[in-house]
Design a protein around this motif. Structure first.
Motif, PDB file in Angstrom:
ATOM      1  N   SER A 171       1.050  -1.379  -0.109  1.00  0.00           N
ATOM      2  CA  SER A 171       0.166  -0.133  -0.561  1.00  0.00           C
ATOM      3  C   SER A 171       0.917   1.217   0.587  1.00  0.00           C
ATOM      4  O   SER A 171       1.046   2.155  -0.594  1.00  0.00           O
ATOM      5  CB  SER A 171      -0.671  -0.380   0.946  1.00  0.00           C
ATOM      6  N   PHE A 172       1.891   1.214   0.438  1.00  0.00           N
ATOM      7  CA  PHE A 172       2.518   2.324   1.059  1.00  0.00           C
ATOM      8  C   PHE A 172       3.279   2.615  -0.477  1.00  0.00           C
ATOM      9  O   PHE A 172       3.513   3.579  -0.822  1.00  0.00           O
ATOM     10  CB  PHE A 172       4.355   2.040   1.931  1.00  0.00           C
ATOM     11  N   ILE A 173       3.744   1.771  -1.440  1.00  0.00           N
ATOM     12  CA  ILE A 173       4.407   2.027  -2.313  1.00  0.00           C
ATOM     13  C   ILE A 173       3.987   2.148  -3.409  1.00  0.00           C
ATOM     14  O   ILE A 173       3.681   3.428  -3.816  1.00  0.00           O
ATOM     15  CB  ILE A 173       5.491   0.372  -2.876  1.00  0.00           C
ATOM     16  N   PHE A 174       2.265   1.516  -2.871  1.00  0.00           N
ATOM     17  CA  PHE A 174       1.435   2.084  -4.545  1.00  0.00           C
ATOM     18  C   PHE A 174       1.050   3.798  -4.064  1.00  0.00           C
ATOM     19  O   PHE A 174       0.935   4.565  -5.035  1.00  0.00           O
ATOM     20  CB  PHE A 174       0.509   0.963  -4.704  1.00  0.00           C
ATOM     21  N   ARG A 175       0.873   3.793  -2.850  1.00  0.00           N
ATOM     22  CA  ARG A 175       0.407   5.081  -2.413  1.00  0.00           C
ATOM     23  C   ARG A 175       1.812   6.095  -2.587  1.00  0.00           C
ATOM     24  O   ARG A 175       1.600   7.388  -3.678  1.00  0.00           O
ATOM     25  CB  ARG A 175       0.160   5.552  -1.479  1.00  0.00           C
ATOM     26  N   GLY A 176       2.765   6.479  -3.226  1.00  0.00           N
ATOM     27  CA  GLY A 176       4.192   6.699  -3.610  1.00  0.00           C
ATOM     28  C   GLY A 176       4.442   6.827  -4.174  1.00  0.00           C
ATOM     29  O   GLY A 176       4.122   7.910  -5.221  1.00  0.00           O
ATOM     30  N   ILE A 177       3.732   5.714  -5.560  1.00  0.00           N
ATOM     31  CA  ILE A 177       3.902   6.133  -7.489  1.00  0.00           C
ATOM     32  C   ILE A 177       2.629   6.617  -7.462  1.00  0.00           C
ATOM     33  O   ILE A 177       2.986   7.981  -8.483  1.00  0.00           O
ATOM     34  CB  ILE A 177       3.818   4.660  -7.403  1.00  0.00           C
ATOM     35  N   TRP A 178       1.716   6.481  -6.760  1.00  0.00           N
ATOM     36  CA  TRP A 178      -0.065   6.929  -6.986  1.00  0.00           C
ATOM     37  C   TRP A 178       0.627   8.566  -7.408  1.00  0.00           C
ATOM     38  O   TRP A 178       0.305   9.308  -7.763  1.00  0.00           O
ATOM     39  CB  TRP A 178      -0.521   6.664  -6.829  1.00  0.00           C
ATOM     40  N   ASN A 179       1.210   9.042  -6.316  1.00  0.00           N
ATOM     41  CA  ASN A 179       1.083  10.444  -5.798  1.00  0.00           C
ATOM     42  C   ASN A 179       2.084  11.114  -6.437  1.00  0.00           C
ATOM     43  O   ASN A 179       2.444  12.708  -6.405  1.00  0.00           O
ATOM     44  CB  ASN A 179       1.672  11.031  -3.999  1.00  0.00           C
TER      45      ASN A 179
ATOM     46  N   GLU B 175       2.677  11.072 -10.219  1.00  0.00           N
ATOM     47  CA  GLU B 175       1.646  12.301 -11.173  1.00  0.00           C
ATOM     48  C   GLU B 175       0.128  12.368 -10.489  1.00  0.00           C
ATOM     49  O   GLU B 175       0.424  12.069  -9.729  1.00  0.00           O
ATOM     50  CB  GLU B 175       2.060  11.320 -12.744  1.00  0.00           C
ATOM     51  N   THR B 176      -0.010  13.929 -11.411  1.00  0.00           N
ATOM     52  CA  THR B 176      -1.097  14.005 -11.107  1.00  0.00           C
ATOM     53  C   THR B 176      -2.418  14.047 -12.228  1.00  0.00           C
ATOM     54  O   THR B 176      -3.948  13.941 -11.782  1.00  0.00           O
ATOM     55  CB  THR B 176      -1.451  15.718 -11.007  1.00  0.00           C
ATOM     56  N   ASP B 177      -1.728  14.127 -13.389  1.00  0.00           N
ATOM     57  CA  ASP B 177      -2.702  13.115 -14.289  1.00  0.00           C
ATOM     58  C   ASP B 177      -2.689  11.909 -14.413  1.00  0.00           C
ATOM     59  O   ASP B 177      -1.757  10.988 -14.529  1.00  0.00           O
ATOM     60  CB  ASP B 177      -1.448  13.462 -15.873  1.00  0.00           C
ATOM     61  N   GLN B 178      -3.872  11.741 -14.611  1.00  0.00           N
ATOM     62  CA  GLN B 178      -4.704  10.061 -14.455  1.00  0.00           C
ATOM     63  C   GLN B 178      -3.683   9.434 -15.689  1.00  0.00           C
ATOM     64  O   GLN B 178      -3.250   7.738 -15.666  1.00  0.00           O
ATOM     65  CB  GLN B 178      -5.921  10.703 -15.012  1.00  0.00           C
ATOM     66  N   THR B 179      -4.139   9.799 -16.833  1.00  0.00           N
ATOM     67  CA  THR B 179      -3.222   8.429 -18.240  1.00  0.00           C
ATOM     68  C   THR B 179      -1.853   8.111 -17.385  1.00  0.00           C
ATOM     69  O   THR B 179      -1.472   7.609 -17.412  1.00  0.00           O
ATOM     70  CB  THR B 179      -3.015   9.753 -18.769  1.00  0.00           C
ATOM     71  N   MET B 180      -0.743   9.332 -17.028  1.00  0.00           N
ATOM     72  CA  MET B 180       0.521   9.435 -16.574  1.00  0.00           C
ATOM     73  C   MET B 180       0.509   8.807 -15.520  1.00  0.00           C
ATOM     74  O   MET B 180       1.386   7.019 -15.428  1.00  0.00           O
ATOM     75  CB  MET B 180       0.786  10.329 -16.518  1.00  0.00           C
ATOM     76  N   ARG B 181      -0.314   8.452 -14.747  1.00  0.00           N
ATOM     77  CA  ARG B 181      -0.372   7.829 -13.082  1.00  0.00           C
ATOM     78  C   ARG B 181      -0.811   6.261 -13.402  1.00  0.00           C
ATOM     79  O   ARG B 181      -0.066   5.389 -12.592  1.00  0.00           O
ATOM     80  CB  ARG B 181      -1.788   8.752 -12.749  1.00  0.00           C
ATOM     81  N   VAL B 182      -1.270   5.972 -14.350  1.00  0.00           N
ATOM     82  CA  VAL B 182      -2.227   4.700 -14.734  1.00  0.00           C
ATOM     83  C   VAL B 182      -0.031   4.357 -15.642  1.00  0.00           C
ATOM     84  O   VAL B 182       0.063   2.655 -15.240  1.00  0.00           O
ATOM     85  CB  VAL B 182      -3.018   4.692 -15.907  1.00  0.00           C
ATOM     86  N   GLN B 183       0.143   4.802 -16.471  1.00  0.00           N
ATOM     87  CA  GLN B 183       1.244   4.303 -17.727  1.00  0.00           C
ATOM     88  C   GLN B 183       2.341   3.962 -16.011  1.00  0.00           C
ATOM     89  O   GLN B 183       3.180   2.870 -15.947  1.00  0.00           O
ATOM     90  CB  GLN B 183       1.998   5.029 -18.224  1.00  0.00           C
ATOM     91  N   CYS B 184       2.626   4.652 -15.006  1.00  0.00           N
ATOM     92  CA  CYS B 184       3.634   4.822 -14.027  1.00  0.00           C
ATOM     93  C   CYS B 184       3.438   3.830 -13.029  1.00  0.00           C
ATOM     94  O   CYS B 184       4.660   2.961 -12.813  1.00  0.00           O
ATOM     95  CB  CYS B 184       3.299   6.474 -13.134  1.00  0.00           C
ATOM     96  N   LEU B 185       1.811   3.136 -13.209  1.00  0.00           N
ATOM     97  CA  LEU B 185       1.850   2.096 -11.982  1.00  0.00           C
ATOM     98  C   LEU B 185       2.390   1.704 -12.008  1.00  0.00           C
ATOM     99  O   LEU B 185       2.864   0.336 -12.223  1.00  0.00           O
ATOM    100  CB  LEU B 185       0.740   2.192 -11.681  1.00  0.00           C
ATOM    101  N   LYS B 186       2.182   0.777 -14.013  1.00  0.00           N
ATOM    102  CA  LYS B 186       2.774  -0.062 -14.700  1.00  0.00           C
ATOM    103  C   LYS B 186       3.896  -0.449 -14.720  1.00  0.00           C
ATOM    104  O   LYS B 186       4.484  -1.329 -14.450  1.00  0.00           O
ATOM    105  CB  LYS B 186       2.340  -0.001 -16.391  1.00  0.00           C
ATOM    106  N   LYS B 187       4.327   0.585 -15.166  1.00  0.00           N
ATOM    107  CA  LYS B 187       5.639   0.444 -14.352  1.00  0.00           C
ATOM    108  C   LYS B 187       6.576   0.222 -13.921  1.00  0.00           C
ATOM    109  O   LYS B 187       7.822  -0.647 -13.398  1.00  0.00           O
ATOM    110  CB  LYS B 187       6.479   1.596 -15.876  1.00  0.00           C
ATOM    111  N   LYS B 188       6.257   0.671 -12.930  1.00  0.00           N
ATOM    112  CA  LYS B 188       7.530   0.828 -11.669  1.00  0.00           C
ATOM    113  C   LYS B 188       6.593  -0.695 -10.493  1.00  0.00           C
ATOM    114  O   LYS B 188       6.476  -0.764  -9.160  1.00  0.00           O
ATOM    115  CB  LYS B 188       6.877   1.958 -10.685  1.00  0.00           C
TER     116      LYS B 188
END
Length: 505
Positions: free
Chosen positions: A274-282, A284-297
């Motif tokens: 949960s901590f790793i997920f929230r850190g990557i989520w925060n 980026e502010t753009d929703q599309t970039m968030r999804v790509q960042c979560l997939k990658k990291k």
């Protein structure tokens, strides 16, 4: 700064002047520049024991029998003898000075190990406020044990590990705690940590941290277990909800419910994810970039995060990535998460090194151990090593390999104070570890007068070793207050150790 090297003059100067506020203890420690263990008795006649260490208050010397069955505790004393000559300093010491009993008085011997167990000679924790000692015994390791009952694969198993709490004054056994078919890293007390009256024991086989409280009465009381569950009522909550789910299944509401014990990861691992997920989520502010960042990291490395286990950073940390997590035991939250190559973690280590050496609040003299954050000489030495490194990332990994520091792993002796003395840390240091022995004496140079040799210590026989091909290791046991130290040299072939006593004559 007062410059005299005469003890009498320094005492007189202390009487007529007042130190600056907050510097009284530092000023008193400077007297150790004049009071040093400059005399050595070589190859002392002593029992064939495995000497562990002095307690942090200097009241006891802890040792174990060679068969790893008995605990033997000594009281440090001082050599006393009379001399009728005018110049006593020029005379040799009496024959009794070569005996161990002239410096130490045995208080008792207690049998700890039984039924196939052996005392772990590298494990000992001391509770200074109550003068309690914590010791451990264990049976032999089973390396190919099956991973049953929630145990993880690849971790050896020990049939029985026993922790004993003793009162060091008389050797009374106060309480004990037994772990069956588990694995706790007992070497150098890595698998346990003592802070005031709280004791943490890390089970590597079941990935659980057991928190116990040591009461003044000498009882070991369970506080909580961090691993599968994080809060005290987690198990009750899950069991009550599982009963509800079973009732629903029985009534036909859900017919494909998986088994509960395979449905959830451990509580501490869920919090980490949960901590790793929230850190990557925060990030980026753009929703599309968030999804790509979560997939990658996150999702791409999801199985790697799942496979993380509690361990101790090993020497081959350069070839295997490792991570450090900071966990808040009260809020059950992950506070920080670093890889062992993180620059941010290293800079925190360099600037706030004392925070990585957590010592009990009641142990005042432990606060004067030299570190990068309280001693300019230690900081300069660290930065010099950093500047010489060919790769900064490899240097960071090498420094992080020592974390987390073992509890009570450093000697509080003032002779390791780098503000007072300069010495070769490759040969000797405050860290409680065996070193490769040398036939040359180890020199302690005055820091205030760089060209003045204050004293030197030589492990092994006075004339040196006759066989230079034999690999020898040595350990040093410094008394935390007195100018007294033991050097123990031993070979790897279980030959009798050579024990020297270094003291101020």
């Amino acid at each position: 700064m007062f410059k005299s090297n005469n003890v009498t003059a320094r005492l007189f100067e202390r009487q007529i002047s007042t130190p600056a506020p907050g510097t009284a203890i530092h000023r008193a420690r400077r007297f150790y520049e004049n009071i040093v263990p400059g005399y050595t008795i070589y190859d002392v006649e002593c029992p064939d024991h495995s000497f562990r260490k002095f307690t942090d208050d200097g009241l006891y010397l802890v040792s174990f029998s060679r068969n790893h069955q008995d605990l033997i505790v000594y009281r440090p004393t001082w050599l006393t003898f009379s001399c009728k000559e005018e110049d006593c300093d020029s005379h040799d010491l009496p024959l009794k000075a070569r005996k161990f009993e002239s410096f130490f008085t045995q208080l008792y011997s207690v049998n700890l190990a039984s039924s196939g167990e052996l005392i772990c000679k590298d494990f000992f924790l001391y509770m200074e406020s109550n003068q309690f000692g914590l010791f451990a015994t264990s049976t032999a390791q089973i390396h190919d044990a099956p991973s049953t009952g929630g145990a993880i694969q690849g971790v050896p198993s020990v049939e029985k590990i026993t922790f004993y709490l003793l009162r060091l004054e008389d050797g009374a056994r106060l309480d004990e705690r037994v772990f069956h078919n588990d694995y706790v890293n007992l070497a150098h007390s890595i698998g346990a940590f003592l802070y005031d009256d709280l004791l943490a024991i890390v089970s590597l086989r079941y990935q659980t941290i057991y928190i116990l409280q040591i009461r003044d009465s000498g009882d070991l009381v369970d506080v909580r277990a961090i691993g599968e569950f994080c809060r005290e009522d987690d198990e009750l909550f899950l069991n009550s909800n599982s009963q509800v789910l079973v009732n629903h299944v029985g009534n036909g509401f859900h017919h494909s419910m998986p088994e509960l014990e395979t449905s959830f990861m451990s509580g501490i691992k869920q919090r980490l994810l949960s901590f790793i997920f929230r850190g990557i989520w925060n990030e980026e502010t753009d929703q599309t970039m968030r999804v790509q960042c979560l997939k990658k990291k996150f999702y791409f490395h999801f199985q790697d995060y799942i496979d993380l286990i509690i361990w101790k950073v090993s020497r081959n940390a350069d070839s295997h990535p490792s991570f450090f997590a900071v966990y808040n035991m009260e809020t059950t939250e992950i506070v920080a998460f670093y890889q062992n190559s993180a620059d941010e973690l290293y800079f925190l280590f360099e600037l706030f090194s004392d925070h990585f050496h957590v010592s009990s609040k009641s142990s005042l003299h432990m606060n004067f151990m030299s570190s990068h954050s309280n001693n300019i000489h230690a900081l300069e030495q660290l930065r010099c090593t950093k500047n010489k490194a060919t790769s900064f990332s490899q240097f960071v990994k090498k420094m992080m390999a020592s974390l987390p520091f073992s509890c009570q792993s450093q000697s509080p002796s003032p002779y390791f104070d780098q503000s007072l003395f300069r010495f070769d840390e490759k040969l000797i240091s405050a860290i409680d570890r065996h070193r490769q022995s040398t036939d040359h004496p180890i020199k302690f140079i005055s820091r205030r007068q760089p060209n003045i040799l204050k004293f030197k210590m030589k492990p092994g026989p006075e004339a040196g070793s006759t066989d230079g091909r034999t690999k020898k290791i040595c350990s040093f046991l410094f008394h935390p207050i007195l100018p007294l130290a033991l050097s123990v040299q031993q070979t790897l072939f279980l030959q009798a150790s050579v024990v020297n006593i270094h003291f101020r004559r």
